[in-house]
Design an enzyme around this catalytic site. Structure first.
Site, PDB file in Angstrom:
ATOM      1  N   THR A  13     -27.918 -30.418  13.272  1.00 37.32           N
ATOM      2  CA  THR A  13     -29.104 -30.530  12.423  1.00 37.32           C
ATOM      3  C   THR A  13     -28.747 -30.754  10.961  1.00 37.32           C
ATOM      4  OG1 THR A  13     -30.360 -29.117  13.929  1.00 37.32           O
ATOM      5  CG2 THR A  13     -31.215 -29.344  11.707  1.00 37.32           C
ATOM      6  N   SER A  53     -25.184 -30.630  19.103  1.00 38.09           N
ATOM      7  CA  SER A  53     -24.287 -29.710  19.819  1.00 38.09           C
ATOM      8  C   SER A  53     -24.729 -29.469  21.256  1.00 38.09           C
ATOM      9  CB  SER A  53     -24.157 -28.384  19.072  1.00 38.09           C
ATOM     10  OG  SER A  53     -25.348 -27.637  19.102  1.00 38.09           O
ATOM     11  N   THR A  86     -26.367 -25.722  15.730  1.00 39.40           N
ATOM     12  CA  THR A  86     -26.473 -24.281  15.982  1.00 39.40           C
ATOM     13  C   THR A  86     -26.648 -23.930  17.458  1.00 39.40           C
ATOM     14  OG1 THR A  86     -28.862 -24.354  15.540  1.00 39.40           O
ATOM     15  CG2 THR A  86     -27.411 -23.804  13.693  1.00 39.40           C
ATOM     16  N   ASP A  87     -27.065 -24.883  18.296  1.00 44.34           N
ATOM     17  CA  ASP A  87     -27.337 -24.552  19.703  1.00 44.34           C
ATOM     18  C   ASP A  87     -26.112 -23.982  20.416  1.00 44.34           C
ATOM     19  OD1 ASP A  87     -29.937 -25.319  19.458  1.00 44.34           O
ATOM     20  OD2 ASP A  87     -29.799 -27.085  20.751  1.00 44.34           O
TER      21      ASP A  87
END
Length: 327
Positions: A13, A53, A86-87
């Site tokens: 992101t 990710s 961040t996933d």
């Protein structure tokens, strides 16, 4: 004297903007991700990849780890930062932590708001990560995640909110440090047992599947993983680490076939421990399953994958990972 920090960019992101249809897509190069650099820090960019990710594979994570391990040993590089979606950031960070030397630190960061938003959090998070990397060079913190002013150890960090800027938490442990007003304060040093050398993990990672346990689960997913060639199973069990009758039956079959089973809890807080009999966690332990303490299922999978990739013998693999199963 300026501190030299290598920034390895991977997408996410923090490197995204909305496309004409409004969907957030990767669009920002590594050189454009880095904005204002803190005073006293010299940045050099290594654009490893440009992906969300959630599209990463174990091969991709290994590629990131190789870039990190090369950077931390390069003369003149004082610190390393990785920008990441961040996933799955917590998984990549934990894998890197497992293969990073004992006296090394690498800082992962990202964003919850894309680069096209006026109040995006990416620039602040990256600036903080650069400060942490510069301030903790040689401190041996391992892999850490710096987001929203908090610094979290890779073993304990987990994404706790889907969209809030304070995305990461370390359940039952809390952060090991903070960044306030541009100043870094580290209050704890993570315990990091001896890990693995990337070279010993070979080219093909051992297959390890995560199987969730839920009301009435009949064990068919455990059996399917075994039939598909899984060399290890991570059970995301109920409560303190309890199966259903069908799952318990299939765990017996896995252990009999020489396939290690790690037991985690689907609860976010508290350890997986063999407390209950009459079909509970104590019977899983009696069947030969190993309890993973407070290690969550995604990280337990990576730990078991590394151990089985390094050691063909399941018992030797379990011996390698047991020091990591304490909080």
């Amino acid at each position: 004297m300026s501190t030299r920090v290598r920034v390895i960019t991977t997408g996410g992101t923090i490197a995204s903007r909305p496309d004409p249809n409004g969907a957030v897509s990767i669009a920002v190069s590594g050189h454009d991700v880095v904005g204002t650099v803190p005073a006293g820090v010299t940045v050099e960019i290594d654009e490893a990849m440009l992906v969300h990710s959630f599209n990463l594979t174990l091969d991709g994570v290994r590629h990131i780890a190789e870039r990190v391990c090369a950077a931390v040993t390069e003369p003149g590089v004082d610190g390393v930062v990785v920008t990441h979606g961040t996933d799955t950031m917590e998984e990549t960070a934990y894998f890197v932590d497992l293969v990073l030397g004992p006296d090394r630190t690498v800082v992962f960061t990202g964003a919850q708001r894309h680069a096209g938003e006026a109040d995006g959090d990416g620039p602040r998070n990256l600036a903080d990560a650069l400060r942490v990397a510069a301030a903790t060079a040689g401190r041996g913190l391992g892999a850490v995640i710096a987001m929203a002013g908090g610094v979290h150890a890779a073993r304990h960090a987990t994404k706790a909110h889907t969209v809030a800027m304070e995305a990461f938490d370390s359940p039952d442990h809390g952060p090991i440090g903070h960044v306030y007003g541009g100043r870094v304060r580290v209050t704890a040093t993570p315990v990091r047992p001896a890990g693995f050398d990337l070279a010993e993990l070979g080219g093909q990672a051992a297959r390890v599947d995560i199987v969730p346990v839920y009301l009435g689960a009949d064990g068919v997913h455990v059996a399917a993983s075994l039939a598909a060639g899984a060399r290890g199973i991570v059970l995301e069990a109920l409560g303190a680490g309890n199966p259903t009758p069908g799952v318990l039956r299939e765990v017996h079959a896995c252990v009999a076939a020489g396939v290690p089973v790690l037991v985690t809890s689907r609860c976010r807080r508290g350890p997986a421990v063999p407390l209950y009999g009459r079909g509970g966690g104590a019977d899983l332990a009696d069947a030969g399953a190993v309890f993973a303490d407070d290690l969550g299922a995604p990280k337990a999978r990576l730990l078991l994958t590394a151990a089985l990739s390094a050691e063909a013998n399941p018992e030797r693999a379990l011996a390698r990972l047991r020091p990591h199963l304490t909080s």
